[in-house]
Design a protein around this motif. Structure first.
Motif, PDB file in Angstrom:
ATOM      1  N   PRO A 222      11.580  -2.780   3.308  1.00 44.54           N
ATOM      2  CA  PRO A 222      12.082  -3.144   2.183  1.00 44.54           C
ATOM      3  C   PRO A 222      11.270  -2.966   0.894  1.00 44.54           C
ATOM      4  N   GLU A 223      11.943  -2.684  -0.157  1.00 46.72           N
ATOM      5  CA  GLU A 223      11.083  -2.529  -1.415  1.00 46.72           C
ATOM      6  C   GLU A 223       9.980  -1.470  -1.363  1.00 46.72           C
ATOM      7  N   THR A 224      10.192  -0.470  -0.403  1.00 45.51           N
ATOM      8  CA  THR A 224       9.081   0.608  -0.552  1.00 45.51           C
ATOM      9  C   THR A 224       9.655   1.808   0.284  1.00 45.51           C
ATOM     10  N   SER A 225       8.969   2.964   0.488  1.00 46.90           N
ATOM     11  CA  SER A 225       9.390   4.139   0.904  1.00 46.90           C
ATOM     12  C   SER A 225       8.280   4.436   2.128  1.00 46.90           C
ATOM     13  N   TRP A 226       8.809   4.854   3.244  1.00 47.64           N
ATOM     14  CA  TRP A 226       7.936   5.376   4.113  1.00 47.64           C
ATOM     15  C   TRP A 226       7.733   6.926   4.166  1.00 47.64           C
TER      16      TRP A 226
ATOM     17  N   CYS B 295       1.066  -1.238  -0.205  1.00 46.16           N
ATOM     18  CA  CYS B 295       0.215  -0.090   0.000  1.00 46.16           C
ATOM     19  C   CYS B 295       0.703   1.114   0.035  1.00 46.16           C
ATOM     20  N   GLY B 296       2.218   1.159  -0.279  1.00 46.62           N
ATOM     21  CA  GLY B 296       3.057   2.450  -0.037  1.00 46.62           C
ATOM     22  C   GLY B 296       2.697   3.157  -1.074  1.00 46.62           C
ATOM     23  N   PRO B 297       3.650   4.354  -1.177  1.00 47.20           N
ATOM     24  CA  PRO B 297       3.497   5.317  -2.245  1.00 47.20           C
ATOM     25  C   PRO B 297       3.979   4.932  -3.452  1.00 47.20           C
ATOM     26  N   ARG B 298       3.013   5.437  -4.289  1.00 49.70           N
ATOM     27  CA  ARG B 298       2.966   5.055  -5.912  1.00 49.70           C
ATOM     28  C   ARG B 298       2.551   3.673  -6.121  1.00 49.70           C
ATOM     29  N   THR B 299       2.275   3.091  -5.448  1.00 51.65           N
ATOM     30  CA  THR B 299       1.375   1.760  -5.764  1.00 51.65           C
ATOM     31  C   THR B 299      -0.063   2.163  -5.999  1.00 51.65           C
TER      32      THR B 299
ATOM     33  N   VAL C 264      -0.805   1.734   7.370  1.00 51.57           N
ATOM     34  CA  VAL C 264       0.529   1.848   6.492  1.00 51.57           C
ATOM     35  C   VAL C 264       0.956   3.170   7.224  1.00 51.57           C
ATOM     36  N   LEU C 265       2.240   3.172   7.805  1.00 53.94           N
ATOM     37  CA  LEU C 265       2.781   4.395   8.508  1.00 53.94           C
ATOM     38  C   LEU C 265       3.636   5.386   7.106  1.00 53.94           C
ATOM     39  N   LEU C 266       3.205   6.714   7.051  1.00 53.84           N
ATOM     40  CA  LEU C 266       3.974   7.509   6.257  1.00 53.84           C
ATOM     41  C   LEU C 266       4.410   8.658   6.908  1.00 53.84           C
TER      42      LEU C 266
END
Length: 557
Positions: free
Chosen positions: A220-224, A146-150, A202-204
């Motif tokens: 891993p494999e995403t950005s917070w 669910c991270g950014p740009r997904t 999801v923590l952003l």
């Protein structure tokens, strides 16, 4: 073959069968015994010498030789780093994941500290629970999904833009807002992360105030990091008076059925209505909100342990109650390469060869800069009374032996005066016990300036260096010290806050747990709907040593 297997096997097991002696079986056996006994003895002597040299300083980089903390009698060897910063040793692979706390598979060059920290820090005696490890892997999968740009993130943002009331989606979010000083920011990110785990969000994190410059990506494999095109631009300006805050919605009785977004104001100035966040009924409602925006300067974890809906889960995550920040902090906060370079250069130059490292953190909450005599008197009284520093001999001009024990003292303070007084005292006079003492202070910024990049880098580097100490002295009320003690896993000696510029008596005490203090907790019984002392509801949440109204986690087991 690893070191344990080599120790178990004898030379006789590895040698090839010998040919029979021409002088007969008895003479041949004697000659064979003589031939192998000398090399075997030499090997044993060399092995003993190597072990003694490697164990001379347990904290020395590249030669950590510790008893296995699981209780086994075998040895654990952490080998020096190769030129590329990695090592092929299976033990290093096991240790660098911190008992499974960290996930493998990251690009090591993008964040050198993540897997190299084991070379600088003692192995923690506190092991994460199997359930915590499971939940961390689940959270990592959620962050990636669910991270950014997904696709799911873009869908959630479009629904947020619509401004319409919406139901909980496949992906729900907690957005952390950068606020206050670095120590506070670290503690609130850890608090927000735990809340995200408890509520499957999801923590952003807001990238302001240098978040991306200071810390590596933890997942891993995403950005917070919250993307810069996040549609709610004004969220950074939300405050206690904002109509978007949950407390103000409760106060004005205009709580919507399913709004897309709610602001949670949990900073030191929050209202009694904001504090109702910690009541179970309100948690049920907040579970229906897809987007939560959080602003806080408090480590609010202790009050999460008082919410009945989360208690069972928290007990499974943390059977040992006083290691919450120790585990979450080591999981989340890896210094960026630029900060890691500052840390390792300083450590290798000034601290690596010491037999013992003492960290002294001095934080003075005064309008004047100091240094203050009463503060120096207090620090000396504490370190002498608790035998953390040897006293100096002002009568005899003793010359310390060349092979005296070396103790390195790291002083962190906005002011250089305390370091200079320490240094001069131990330069002008010998120690009474013959120890050699060296003092080091990386910086003295004079004033806290949390908006400057280099100031924040230095602060983070010094927090981390302080956490590499073997023994620690910290200052009351200081989140800088809280972070260092949590990362280290140590219970520091806490300097009480002076009153009326007078050194307190006693000057310090050792804390009950390494957990940080929640400075502004609610004092409210949600069921009885009246005020109560929340430090007396459960045995593992009690009042802080340095702030009588604060709350902290302790482990009563």
């Amino acid at each position: 073959m690893d070191i344990k297997e080599r120790i178990r096997r004898t030379p006789r097991e590895e040698e090839a069968p010998a040919e029979a002696s021409p002088r007969g079986r008895k003479g041949g056996a004697a000659m064979l015994l003589l031939r192998w006994s000398l090399p075997a003895a030499a090997l044993v002597v060399c092995a003993v010498l190597l072990l003694m040299l490697a164990g001379g300083s347990a904290a020395r980089r590249g030669h950590l030789l510790d008893a296995d903390p699981s209780g086994r009698d075998d040895l654990r060897l952490v080998r020096p780093r190769d030129e590329d910063g990695t090592s092929g040793s299976p033990e290093v692979v096991k240790d660098k994941l911190l008992g499974g706390l960290l996930a493998p598979g990251f690009d090591e060059q993008s964040c050198l500290s993540r897997y190299q920290s084991v070379l600088y820090r003692r192995i923690s005696p506190h092991f994460p629970s199997t359930y915590l490890l499971e939940r961390l892997r689940e959270q990592e999968a959620l962050q990636k999904k669910c991270g950014p740009r997904t696709e799911l993130y873009m869908k959630a943002v479009e629904q947020l833009k619509s401004g319409q009331d919406i139901k909980v989606m496949d992906c729900n979010y907690l957005v952390w807002t950068a606020y206050s000083g670095l120590g506070n920011r670290i503690l609130t990110i850890a608090s927000a992360f735990l809340y995200a785990i408890l509520t499957n969000r999801v923590l952003l994190v807001d990238g302001d105030k240098g978040t991306a410059d200071l810390f590596c990506e933890p997942f891993p494999e995403t950005s917070w990091l919250l993307p810069s095109d996040f549609p709610i631009k004004q969220f950074k300006n939300f405050s206690v008076v904002s109509p978007e805050s949950y407390g103000n919605k409760l106060k004005s009785k205009v709580v919507q059925r399913s709004p897309a977004l709610v602001y949670l104001h949990l900073a030191h100035d929050y209202s009694d209505f904001d504090k109702l966040f910690f009541c179970e009924d309100n948690q049920h409602y907040l579970q229906t909100i897809p987007w939560l925006i959080l602003k806080s300067d408090n480590y609010f974890v202790p009050s999460l342990f008082l919410i009945p809906a989360y208690q069972e889960e928290l007990m499974r995550l943390f059977p040992q109650r006083d290691v919450v920040f120790h585990h979450l902090g080591r999981y989340l906060f890896h210094p960026s390469n630029s900060v890691w370079g500052m840390i390792t250069r300083y450590y290798d130059s000034y601290l690596a060869r010491a037999d013992e490292k003492l960290g002294i953190q001095i934080r003075v909450f005064d309008t004047e800069t100091g240094p203050f005599k009463h503060v120096m008197d207090q620090v000396l009284a504490c370190t002498f009374k608790e035998h953390l520093l040897p006293e100096v001999d002002t009568q005899e001009q003793i010359v310390s032996p060349r092979k005296a024990k070396l103790k390195a003292v790291l002083v962190t303070s906005l002011n250089s005066g305390y370091y200079e007084e320490f240094r001069n005292m131990y330069w002008e006079h010998p120690t009474a016990n013959g120890e050699t003492i060296s003092f080091h202070q990386p910086s003295h910024e004079e004033h806290q300036d949390s908006d400057k990049k280099m100031h924040n880098r230095k602060a983070w580097a010094e927090i981390y260096l302080l956490s590499l100490s073997d023994v620690m002295v910290t200052s009351a009320w200081s989140t800088f010290g809280y972070v260092a003690q949590g990362l280290s896993g140590l219970k520091p000696w806490l300097l009480f806050k002076p009153e009326n510029r007078t050194a307190p008596d006693p000057p310090c005490r050792q804390v009950l747990s390494m957990e940080p203090c929640f400075h502004a907790p609610p004092f409210y019984d949600c069921k009885a709907k009246r005020g109560t002392d929340t430090g007396k509801l459960v045995p593992h949440v009690t009042h802080c040593e340095d702030m009588s109204w604060g709350l902290k986690l302790v482990d009563q087991s």
